[in-house]
Design a protein around this motif. Structure first.
Motif, mmCIF file in Angstrom:
data_model
loop_
_atom_site.group_PDB
_atom_site.id
_atom_site.type_symbol
_atom_site.label_atom_id
_atom_site.label_comp_id
_atom_site.label_asym_id
_atom_site.label_seq_id
_atom_site.Cartn_x
_atom_site.Cartn_y
_atom_site.Cartn_z
ATOM 1 N N LEU A 121 -27.375 50.973 -38.106
ATOM 2 C CA LEU A 121 -27.482 52.239 -38.843
ATOM 3 C C LEU A 121 -27.578 53.420 -37.881
ATOM 4 O O LEU A 121 -27.027 54.498 -38.157
ATOM 5 C CB LEU A 121 -28.682 52.194 -39.781
ATOM 6 N N ALA A 122 -28.264 53.229 -36.770
ATOM 7 C CA ALA A 122 -28.366 54.303 -35.772
ATOM 8 C C ALA A 122 -27.011 54.567 -35.134
ATOM 9 O O ALA A 122 -26.606 55.731 -34.955
ATOM 10 C CB ALA A 122 -29.403 53.935 -34.714
ATOM 11 N N LEU A 123 -26.294 53.523 -34.802
ATOM 12 C CA LEU A 123 -24.981 53.686 -34.183
ATOM 13 C C LEU A 123 -23.991 54.353 -35.128
ATOM 14 O O LEU A 123 -23.082 55.069 -34.676
ATOM 15 C CB LEU A 123 -24.436 52.331 -33.724
ATOM 16 N N ALA A 124 -24.169 54.138 -36.426
ATOM 17 C CA ALA A 124 -23.287 54.777 -37.404
ATOM 18 C C ALA A 124 -23.434 56.298 -37.381
ATOM 19 O O ALA A 124 -22.533 57.025 -37.821
ATOM 20 C CB ALA A 124 -23.586 54.246 -38.809
ATOM 21 N N GLN A 125 -24.560 56.789 -36.837
ATOM 22 C CA GLN A 125 -24.804 58.228 -36.741
ATOM 23 C C GLN A 125 -24.690 58.753 -35.309
ATOM 24 O O GLN A 125 -24.881 59.947 -35.076
ATOM 25 C CB GLN A 125 -26.203 58.541 -37.266
ATOM 26 N N PHE A 126 -24.374 57.864 -34.373
ATOM 27 C CA PHE A 126 -24.338 58.221 -32.955
ATOM 28 C C PHE A 126 -22.921 58.659 -32.585
ATOM 29 O O PHE A 126 -21.958 57.903 -32.759
ATOM 30 C CB PHE A 126 -24.775 57.021 -32.125
ATOM 31 N N ASP A 127 -22.787 59.851 -32.054
ATOM 32 C CA ASP A 127 -21.468 60.419 -31.785
ATOM 33 C C ASP A 127 -20.659 59.610 -30.774
ATOM 34 O O ASP A 127 -19.421 59.664 -30.779
ATOM 35 C CB ASP A 127 -21.613 61.862 -31.281
ATOM 36 N N ARG A 128 -21.334 58.873 -29.908
ATOM 37 C CA ARG A 128 -20.629 58.141 -28.851
ATOM 38 C C ARG A 128 -20.691 56.635 -29.082
ATOM 39 O O ARG A 128 -20.633 55.839 -28.145
ATOM 40 C CB ARG A 128 -21.225 58.514 -27.491
ATOM 41 N N ALA A 129 -20.768 56.240 -30.336
ATOM 42 C CA ALA A 129 -20.888 54.819 -30.664
ATOM 43 C C ALA A 129 -19.721 53.996 -30.139
ATOM 44 O O ALA A 129 -19.880 52.817 -29.790
ATOM 45 C CB ALA A 129 -21.012 54.645 -32.173
ATOM 46 N N ASP A 130 -18.528 54.615 -30.073
ATOM 47 C CA ASP A 130 -17.364 53.874 -29.591
ATOM 48 C C ASP A 130 -17.432 53.576 -28.104
ATOM 49 O O ASP A 130 -16.634 52.790 -27.585
ATOM 50 C CB ASP A 130 -16.074 54.633 -29.916
ATOM 51 N N GLU A 131 -18.406 54.169 -27.406
ATOM 52 C CA GLU A 131 -18.585 53.919 -25.977
ATOM 53 C C GLU A 131 -19.688 52.896 -25.701
ATOM 54 O O GLU A 131 -19.989 52.598 -24.541
ATOM 55 C CB GLU A 131 -18.937 55.229 -25.260
ATOM 56 N N VAL A 132 -20.283 52.359 -26.764
ATOM 57 C CA VAL A 132 -21.412 51.436 -26.615
ATOM 58 C C VAL A 132 -20.913 49.996 -26.536
ATOM 59 O O VAL A 132 -20.140 49.540 -27.377
ATOM 60 C CB VAL A 132 -22.397 51.581 -27.786
ATOM 61 N N ASP A 133 -21.357 49.294 -25.509
ATOM 62 C CA ASP A 133 -21.051 47.874 -25.321
ATOM 63 C C ASP A 133 -22.342 47.089 -25.539
ATOM 64 O O ASP A 133 -23.322 47.296 -24.821
ATOM 65 C CB ASP A 133 -20.497 47.635 -23.917
ATOM 66 N N ILE A 134 -22.336 46.201 -26.528
ATOM 67 C CA ILE A 134 -23.533 45.417 -26.847
ATOM 68 C C ILE A 134 -23.400 44.019 -26.264
ATOM 69 O O ILE A 134 -22.395 43.338 -26.465
ATOM 70 C CB ILE A 134 -23.749 45.346 -28.366
ATOM 71 N N VAL A 135 -24.443 43.603 -25.544
ATOM 72 C CA VAL A 135 -24.499 42.260 -24.949
ATOM 73 C C VAL A 135 -25.711 41.545 -25.537
ATOM 74 O O VAL A 135 -26.845 41.986 -25.349
ATOM 75 C CB VAL A 135 -24.615 42.326 -23.414
ATOM 76 N N TRP A 136 -25.461 40.443 -26.255
ATOM 77 C CA TRP A 136 -26.556 39.690 -26.859
ATOM 78 C C TRP A 136 -27.137 38.706 -25.849
ATOM 79 O O TRP A 136 -26.402 38.025 -25.137
ATOM 80 C CB TRP A 136 -26.066 38.940 -28.088
ATOM 81 N N ARG A 137 -28.460 38.635 -25.814
ATOM 82 C CA ARG A 137 -29.177 37.748 -24.897
ATOM 83 C C ARG A 137 -30.055 36.784 -25.691
ATOM 84 O O ARG A 137 -30.634 37.142 -26.717
ATOM 85 C CB ARG A 137 -30.066 38.559 -23.952
ATOM 86 N N SER A 138 -30.171 35.574 -25.195
ATOM 87 C CA SER A 138 -30.940 34.538 -25.887
ATOM 88 C C SER A 138 -32.428 34.622 -25.562
ATOM 89 O O SER A 138 -32.818 34.935 -24.434
ATOM 90 C CB SER A 138 -30.418 33.155 -25.495
ATOM 91 N N PHE A 139 -33.242 34.290 -26.584
ATOM 92 C CA PHE A 139 -34.691 34.233 -26.413
ATOM 93 C C PHE A 139 -35.213 33.259 -27.472
ATOM 94 O O PHE A 139 -34.830 33.347 -28.637
ATOM 95 C CB PHE A 139 -35.323 35.612 -26.619
ATOM 96 N N GLU A 140 -36.076 32.339 -27.070
ATOM 97 C CA GLU A 140 -36.653 31.371 -28.014
ATOM 98 C C GLU A 140 -38.128 31.688 -28.252
ATOM 99 O O GLU A 140 -38.928 31.655 -27.317
ATOM 100 C CB GLU A 140 -36.532 29.960 -27.472
ATOM 101 N N LEU A 141 -38.480 31.941 -29.487
ATOM 102 C CA LEU A 141 -39.885 32.163 -29.819
ATOM 103 C C LEU A 141 -40.693 30.880 -29.694
ATOM 104 O O LEU A 141 -41.860 30.912 -29.307
ATOM 105 C CB LEU A 141 -40.001 32.711 -31.243
#
Length: 224
Positions: A23-43
């Protein structure tokens, strides 16, 4: 801008935080420049692959609270989910080991489907009440987002991507991350917890506007 996200499949704040970031990225003017990298974590790395008990009972046992207190907390979380268009069927959610699910997220990343995998796995657990440690369930979800069935089988029938999962967890430790959700932006700004949409948007705008960043924009689980 790069955002590394440490998350676990069975972490409710991770699912909430994922939606808040969307939702934040939908309002962020430079969202097309954002690269998301998912990282693993075990609770709970010691959890069994098959569910052993209900979510409420698991929480009651872990935190020394009554089952009534645990259920009240889950109802509050369900309300937070609903507020952002998600469904948390906490009565049907049964915690299980997430290591194999994380290995599949690394396979998905190689196919450009990391976001889809995170969403499908979390929805499967939180909304559909699926046994997230079961290989049959994992294969169905993985193939459902477009991953090749033969590659999914190859991962689940081996220890492929195990080193990548452990590397993510080791990197989290080096960043001082001991709980999730955690965002690390541009490898220097730490944002912890399922922050509100407005807080995330403010942080993104602040970081994007700094030509020579000098320190964390946010490092508190309570807010920026």
């Amino acid at each position: 801008m790069r955002i590394d996200i440490w998350s676990d499949i069975v972490c409710p704040f991770c699912y909430l935080g994922q939606r808040h970031l969307e939702l934040a990225l939908a309002q962020f003017d430079r969202a097309d420049e954002v690269d998301i990298v998912w990282r693993s974590f075990e609770l709970d790395p010691g959890a069994q692959p098959q569910p052993q008990t209900s979510l409420a009972q698991t929480l009651a046992d872990k935190y020394g609270m009554s089952i009534e207190q645990a259920e009240a907390g889950q109802r509050q979380l369900a309300d937070q989910f609903s507020a952002v268009g998600l469904t948390f069927n906490w009565r049907d959610a049964h915690p299980a080991n997430t290591f194999d699910a994380h290995r599949l997220t690394h396979l998905a990343a190689g196919h450009g489907l990391a976001d889809a995998a995170q969403t499908a796995l979390k929805k499967g657990y939180f909304t559909d009440g699926l046994a997230i440690g079961d290989h049959g369930v994992l294969k169905e979800l993985a193939v459902g987002i477009g991953l090749p069935a033969d590659e999914v089988d190859a991962v689940l029938d081996s220890d492929r991507f195990a080193e990548e999962v452990r590397a993510d967890e080791a990197l989290a430790s080096r960043y001082g991350i001991s709980a999730v959700l955690a965002f690390v932006i541009d490898q220097r700004y730490l944002i912890s917890g399922a922050q509100p949409v407005a807080t995330l948007l403010d942080a993104l705008n602040q970081i994007a506007g700094q030509a020579q960043p000098t320190g964390p924009a946010c490092s508190s689980s309570e807010g920026c």
